[in-house]
Scaffold this active site. Structure first.
Site, PDB file in Angstrom:
ATOM      1  N   ASP A   1       0.840  -1.313  -0.177  1.00 52.43           N
ATOM      2  CA  ASP A   1      -0.063   0.117   0.128  1.00 52.43           C
ATOM      3  C   ASP A   1       1.055   1.206  -0.001  1.00 52.43           C
ATOM      4  OD1 ASP A   1      -2.321  -1.272  -0.008  1.00 52.43           O
ATOM      5  OD2 ASP A   1      -2.674  -1.120   2.267  1.00 52.43           O
TER       6      ASP A   1
ATOM      7  N   ASP B   1      -9.469  -5.604   1.887  1.00 46.26           N
ATOM      8  CA  ASP B   1      -8.053  -6.231   1.473  1.00 46.26           C
ATOM      9  C   ASP B   1      -8.242  -7.713   1.996  1.00 46.26           C
ATOM     10  OD1 ASP B   1      -7.327  -4.184   0.358  1.00 46.26           O
ATOM     11  OD2 ASP B   1      -6.265  -3.269   2.354  1.00 46.26           O
TER      12      ASP B   1
ATOM     13  N   ASP C   1      -4.987  -2.874   4.688  1.00 44.88           N
ATOM     14  CA  ASP C   1      -5.678  -2.499   5.993  1.00 44.88           C
ATOM     15  C   ASP C   1      -7.157  -2.618   6.015  1.00 44.88           C
ATOM     16  OD1 ASP C   1      -5.877  -0.365   4.071  1.00 44.88           O
ATOM     17  OD2 ASP C   1      -4.231   0.890   4.945  1.00 44.88           O
TER      18      ASP C   1
END
Lengths: 279, 994
Positions: free
Chosen positions: B385, B730, B726
């Protein structure tokens, strides 16, 4: 589905074949001849070296040993007792008085064993003083005589059947040889019948005495012709008893340093055997 | 453009902490395993079957049998509670502890040993039937084998339970509460007792306790990041704004957080029927891959077990054909199996892994699944990310533009190094605007906390500005006090500016100061002059051009740009008592003086560029996956090195050469920025091509669902993929990845639940340390296994020689177990503490299928080289013991039958002495002990050899790993205790040695 599997089987077969011998790279089992040669050479040298190293260390180790007396004797401080002849199974003598073939083997063994105890064989041996240890300083070690007549009825002189044919079998009890063992006191082998009423146990020499003159033992190499002292046990069944079966237990008595009661070792200074005599 | 997409983070980190923890507790129970097959990951995208957002309040009242004013009656609520169950997510159907335990009991080598034990007992049974006085040896052996299995099983179970506990302790239980109206009274009840139809009130900082339909709200904003992964606050009100329940403003979702404002709503779904409950249950529908180390261990177990069983059976057949009794042959078989199986190894591996897991936890990698430790080491692609992982997850001032010049600000974590020129008069004005035109405030009571760590009430950019000015100017609150605020217009999306009017700090000066900030173009529109070097100048064309160039440049860096202007109101028109009215706007908002631009970015974490470079040298591809705009994404990617300075994308090349994008040879570009829109239209083959051809890839504007597609694409390349995440959305990707890494701070609990690892500090650099540890553990496991396997030959040879040559047994089975589980355990664990040889981060990641944990080199080296030497050494000791006691090596050959005959009590040795059975047995045990010590001593040497695989022992340092020496000491002590302390215990067959 099966078709696909079959194909894959063929494929794997081809793969194996290729693995076995790959003509393009000239590889046999995945290696070329040169590679195989090198690897074999490596292992030859490597293992050759290892073998040499092992042999050398073994040789060096053996050099530290004395071939007359073992380096350590701590594991056999006290002798065991053993009987002769050795029964086929365990320590149980079974024979039939009426059937000589059933005790033939015992007699043969006894005769063979006692051959070295015959007078003719002991001509070169020394007559030692009774009742004292016969310590020698070398370099030549002599052995003491143990005339077979000491075994009296069990010597085989008068009774070539060692009593088996009369239902009074003779069994020899011997003490294990241990280099340097010096019994204290006046050791003797005491044999008792566990079932009192069925049989009388007699020991020869009288009281089962083991003479100290046979000690100490100096080893196979030095002490040529050594005869270990024997005690013969003769079991006479009471004629009226129906059950001709007895367990005899023999123990070394009369000596402080010969142990006869070890929990784990049932043969240390003692031996028990069973005799079954059928008619 | 970039402004909208920049993510705003929740500034009240500490404020939301409590609710977060509750959240964790709840979500720990995720993973509804009762999931039906029909649930596919595609369903994530499925529209929700929900129409409550379309209903009016009255219809809602009717539907749920409630009253908006008085709420449910307690009786009604109890009824609903009984019908629907508590408002909690149903816990995952956990494998019962007993099953877990039993699994440990039969897994790996255990089954072999069980068979061995049972065979022992059967053998004894047969012996006992034939002969009542049969020796108890085989019973002892069976018992010991069974004990070994049970103990190692308990141990492995304990280790696993402990690592689970780490996780459990991590999410502490704090009961969540909800403010609910029942029986016309406001009550605080535990959130799990909420039922459908309840009227709840929420306020800023609360976690929304169930899915609710809002009835009224005052400035309510929610953070839906746990659901969507997008952390931009979303306003919530009672109006129905969208057909899609996920998009409409009048629905608040369970487990999301209310950031500010208050709202009242009616509960429409509870527990597993909430949106998040449904999504969470889907996560478990995505198959989790077997960890590489598990595969490796399995591979290893198969090899060793295969060797053990086949050698055992071979010699069983040989023994039978050599006319040994079948019973004896079975005992041989057991001996061979025991000798071959490294009983202690699996326990050692577990310990080693958990040691590393502990070490990693110290470095902020919390490993949930022990085996994931090594997986991280074999990682070849990291899909990371951006926000919070590569970046600091906060806004920071990156650039300033005033006096026609761009200045750089320090964006590091502490921002103390602000090196730009602060002497200009323009800066004095600009800094005043920054400090005054700002509604953000520090929470009180944080005097001793460093500025950057202070909690701020306010949105992300205001926070950034507040902290920026606090660092440079000192106490901002004091400045604001001195410049009392008289009026204020907060930022709104129509104005796109924020304005406030202040008294000046000079008590003599009765001017009012208007300060304004906002979208640069809007600000510029309202300005007629510009301040250069502290002097007001008319805003000419050249100035405007300079402004635009600067604006474009900063925007092109992916930064959020704000413009600042001010105006001193004339004293005569606006006297001290002038009534400012923000609604009537009775003051000028145009013809202001433009002062400067300021741009903000979520700055990269300072450790990340190094970490990315380390990954690259370690052969790990770092792929950035973000929901951000491509420009921002690319700018961040460049600044952290995900796209290296020398790399260009196809678009870059096109721009440089002034040609169309289509004309560029795609092979020339090393980097690629792929947007979610492009990804959507891509066939899997195209994605594969991109993943294979570009070494530096950024996926921008992707949805969390697309992450799963990317992960699958990477896995098709045969890569071991680590994925960070997070959001709840996901979790499928985290599950699917070889190693899912959840964020400890920003991560939702569903993500943490689905992940194998949790990054406590959300920092990408921690992943890299984890990779390093993972590689180290693989290397060290190799050493451990090599060490353990070596003695197997030395243990096996005695049985083979015993059967073939007929020597008295050199070493007993139980004695073997004492090596495997006694002396060797601590040293083999000690190898886990071995430091890395050379730089393990300069190697390519290991190939999943080619670089095995146990390969034939290792096996041959252990078995045929070192193992054989060890066997020879041990035999030398054995022969020495026998020879010194009177049995020369030559006399031992074929002695076995007479040696083992119980009734034979006058076996003659090489010197003419005669031995009883027990005396021989005792000598045999001495032989065992000698053989044991022989192996033990050689294992010490082996341990030192195994310390290194590539380096020389002196390079590695003989004393650097102290634990090794502890291991050696333990080996010696255990051996001493066994041979001198326990010499009298018959079953152990140890005797004293000289």
């Amino acid at each position: 589905m099966t078709k696909g599997e079959k194909k894959s089987f063929n494929e794997s077969l081809a793969e194996w074949k290729l693995f076995l011998y790959n003509p393009t790279t000239r590889e046999f089992l995945g290696r070329t001849a040169k590679s195989w040669g090198l690897i074999l050479l490596f292992y030859l040298v490597f293992y050759g070296f290892l073998a040499a190293l092992f042999s050398f260390t073994m040789w060096a180790m053996l050099q530290t040993l004395n071939d007359e007396v073992p380096k350590y004797r701590d594991q056999i401080p006290s002798p065991g007792l053993m009987v002769f002849p050795k029964p086929v199974t365990a320590l149980e003598y079974t024979f039939s008085v009426s059937d000589p073939s059933s005790y033939e083997g015992y007699i043969k063994d006894l005769k063979k064993f006692l051959k070295s105890y015959s007078l003719e064989e002991q001509k070169n041996l020394t007559n030692c003083t009774d009742g004292v240890l016969f310590e020698q300083k070398g370099p030549v070690y002599v052995a003491c005589r143990f005339p077979d007549f000491l075994l009296q009825a069990c010597s085989g002189r008068n009774d070539p059947d060692f009593g088996y044919s009369q239902g009074q079998p003779c069994i020899l009890v011997k003490m294990n040889r241990i280099i340097g063992l010096k019994p204290e006191g006046s050791p003797r082998i005491d044999c008792i019948s566990k079932d009192e009423n069925t049989a009388i146990v007699s020991t020869y020499p009288n009281h089962g005495i083991i003479d100290l003159k046979y000690f100490p033992y100096y080893g196979k190499k030095l002490h040529v012709g050594y005869l270990q002292p024997l005690v013969a046990v003769q079991v006479s069944f009471e004629s009226n008893s129906t059950k001709k079966e007895v367990t005899v237990e023999c123990k070394i008595e009369g000596s402080r340093n010969l142990r006869n009661e070890d929990d784990r070792d049932k043969f240390l200074g003692r031996v028990a055997f069973k005799i079954t005599a059928r008619t | 453009m970039s402004r909208k997409t920049l993510e705003i983070y929740s500034v009240e980190l500490d404020g939301t902490k409590d609710t977060k923890q509750t959240d964790q507790e709840d979500d720990k129970k995720y993973n509804d395993l009762d999931l039906k097959k029909s649930h596919q990951k595609e369903e994530l995208k499925r529209e929700l079957d929900l129409d409550d957002h379309k209903l009016t309040s009255e219809e809602l009242e009717q539907k749920y049998g409630t009253n908006i004013i008085t709420g449910l009656s307690s009786a009604r609520a109890a009824e609903h509670l009984a019908r629907d169950g508590p408002n909690t997510l149903s816990p995952p159907k956990q494998t019962p502890e007993i099953i877990k335990f039993l699994k440990q009991m039969v897994g790996g080598f255990s089954i072999l040993l069980w068979i061995g034990a049972v065979l022992c007992w059967i053998a004894y049974g047969i012996q006992y039937v034939n002969d009542k006085s049969a020796s108890l040896d085989s019973v002892y052996l069976g018992v010991v084998l069974a004990l070994v299995v049970i103990l190692t099983g308990i141990f492995a179970y304990y280790q696993e339970a402990k690592s689970t506990n780490i996780m459990a302790s991590f999410s502490k239980m704090i009961p969540q509460e909800a403010l609910v109206i029942r029986d016309s009274e406001k009550k605080v009840i535990p959130a799990e007792q909420l039922v459908v139809g309840d009227i709840v009130e929420i306020k800023g900082g609360d976690q929304i306790p169930a899915d609710i339909r809002l009835l009224s709200s005052q400035g309510c904003k929610v953070d839906n990041s746990s659901l969507t992964g997008e952390s931009e606050p979303q306003p919530r009100s009672a109006e129905f704004t969208h057909e899609n329940p996920l998009e409409t403003k009048n629905i608040g979702f369970y487990s999301t957080t209310c950031l500010e404002g208050t709202a009242t709503g009616v509960v429409i779904n509870t527990g597993d029927r909430t949106v998040i409950g449904r999504i969470a249950s889907l996560a478990s529908g995505v198959g989790s891959e077997k960890t590489p180390i598990a595969t490796e261990i399995e591979h290893f177990v198969h090899i060793v077990a295969g060797v053990a069983v086949s050698v055992g059976l071979l010699f069983f057949i040989i023994a039978v054909s050599l006319k040994y009794q079948v019973l004896d042959s079975i005992i041989f078989l057991i001996g061979i199996i025991v000798a071959n199986v490294p009983e202690g190894l699996l326990a050692t591996v577990t310990v080693t892994l958990s040691l590393t897991a502990k070490r990693m936890a110290k470095k902020n990698c919390l490993v949930k699944n022990l085996e994931a430790v090594e997986t991280l080491g074999s990682t070849s692609i990291i899909c990371s990310d951006k926000t919070g992982t590569l970046t600091q997850n906060r806004m920071a001032v990156a650039h300033l533009w005033f006096d026609n010049q761009i200045f750089m600000a320090d964006t590091s974590e502490n921002q103390l190094n602000q090196a730009f020129d602060q002497s200009s008069g323009t800066w004095a004005s600009l800094s005043k605007i920054i400090a005054l035109c700002n509604r953000a405030e520090f929470r009180p009571g944080q005097e001793n906390i460093p500025i950057m760590k202070k909690v701020v009430v306010g949105d992300a950019s205001e926070t950034a500005l507040l902290k920026f000015s606090e660092v440079i100017l000192g106490d901002v609150m004091e400045i604001r006090k001195r410049n009392r605020k008289v009026a204020e217009i907060p930022f709104n999306s129509t104005n796109k500016f924020q304005l406030s009017i202040h008294e000046t700090e000079d008590p003599e000066d009765k001017h009012f100061l208007v300060v304004m900030k906002g979208a640069p173009e809007r600000i510029l529109e309202r300005c007629s002059t510009i301040m250069i070097n502290g002097q007001e100048q008319p805003l000419g064309k050249s100035n405007a051009t300079a402004f635009h160039t600067a604006y474009m440049e900063l925007g092109g860096l992916g930064e959020r740009v704000l413009g600042f202007c001010h105006l001193y109101l004339p004293e005569d028109e606006f006297p001290e008592s002038y009534p400012f009215d923000v609604d009537a706007m009775n003051f000028p908002t145009s013809n202001l003086c433009f002062v400067g631009l300021l741009s903000m970015i979520d700055p990269p974490r300072s450790t990340v560029p190094d970490a990315v470079a380390k990954c690259r040298s370690a052969g790990i591809k770092v792929i950035m996956v973000t929901g951000d705009h491509p420009i921002t994404a690319k700018a961040v990617a460049k600044s952290v090195g995900v796209i290296s300075a020398s790399s260009e994308t196809v678009e870059d090349i096109a721009r440089r050469c002034s040609i169309a994008v289509e004309q560029v040879n795609k092979r020339d570009a090393r980097a690629a920025v792929v947007t979610g829109m492009e990804l959507k239209d891509m066939a899997p083959e195209q994605l594969d091509e991109i993943l294979a051809n570009y070494s530096e890839i950024v996926f921008a504007r992707t949805s969390p669902q697309q992450k799963l597609i990317i992960v699958e694409g990477c896995q098709r390349q045969d890569a071991v993929v680590a994925v960070t995440g997070d959001g709840v959305n996901d979790s499928p990707a985290l599950k699917k990845a070889d190693i899912g890494i959840a964020m400890g701070i920003a991560g939702s609990d569903a993500a943490k639940n689905a992940a194998d690892m949790v990054l406590l500090d959300d920092n990408f650099a921690s992943i890299v340390t984890g990779v390093e540890e993972g590689r180290l553990i693989f290397d060290n496991l190799k050493k451990t296994i090599a060490y353990t396997l070596t003695k197997n030959i030395a243990e096996l040879c005695p049985f083979l020689i015993y059967i073939i040559v007929g020597l008295p047994l050199p070493i007993g089975t139980i004695t073997l177990l004492f090596i495997d589980l006694g002396t060797d355990i601590i040293p083999s664990i000690a190898l886990a503490y071995e430091k890395a040889e050379s730089d393990i981060m300069n190697r390519k990641p290991r190939h999943k299928k080619k670089d095995r944990l146990v390969n034939h080199q290792l096996a041959i080296y252990s078995y045929l080289h070192i193992g054989l030497m060890q066997a020879l050494g041990a035999f030398l000791v054995y022969f020495t013991v026998y020879a010194q006691q009177g049995f020369w090596p030559t006399s031992l050959i074929n002695l076995r039958v007479r040696w083992e005959k119980d009734e034979l009590n006058d076996v003659e040795d090489s010197y003419g002495q005669e031995w009883t059975r027990y005396q021989r047995k005792y000598l045999e045990w001495t032989g065992y002990t000698a053989f044991f010590v022989g192996i033990m001593v050689q294992q010490i040497a082996d341990l030192i050899i195994r310390k290194t695989r590539r380096n020389s022992i002196f390079q590695q340092g003989l004393f650097r790993n102290k634990v090794i020496w502890v291991g050696i000491a333990s080996q010696i002590i255990i051996a001493l205790i066994l041979s001198y302390g326990l010499g009298s215990v018959t079953a152990l067959s140890f005797t004293m040695l000289r």
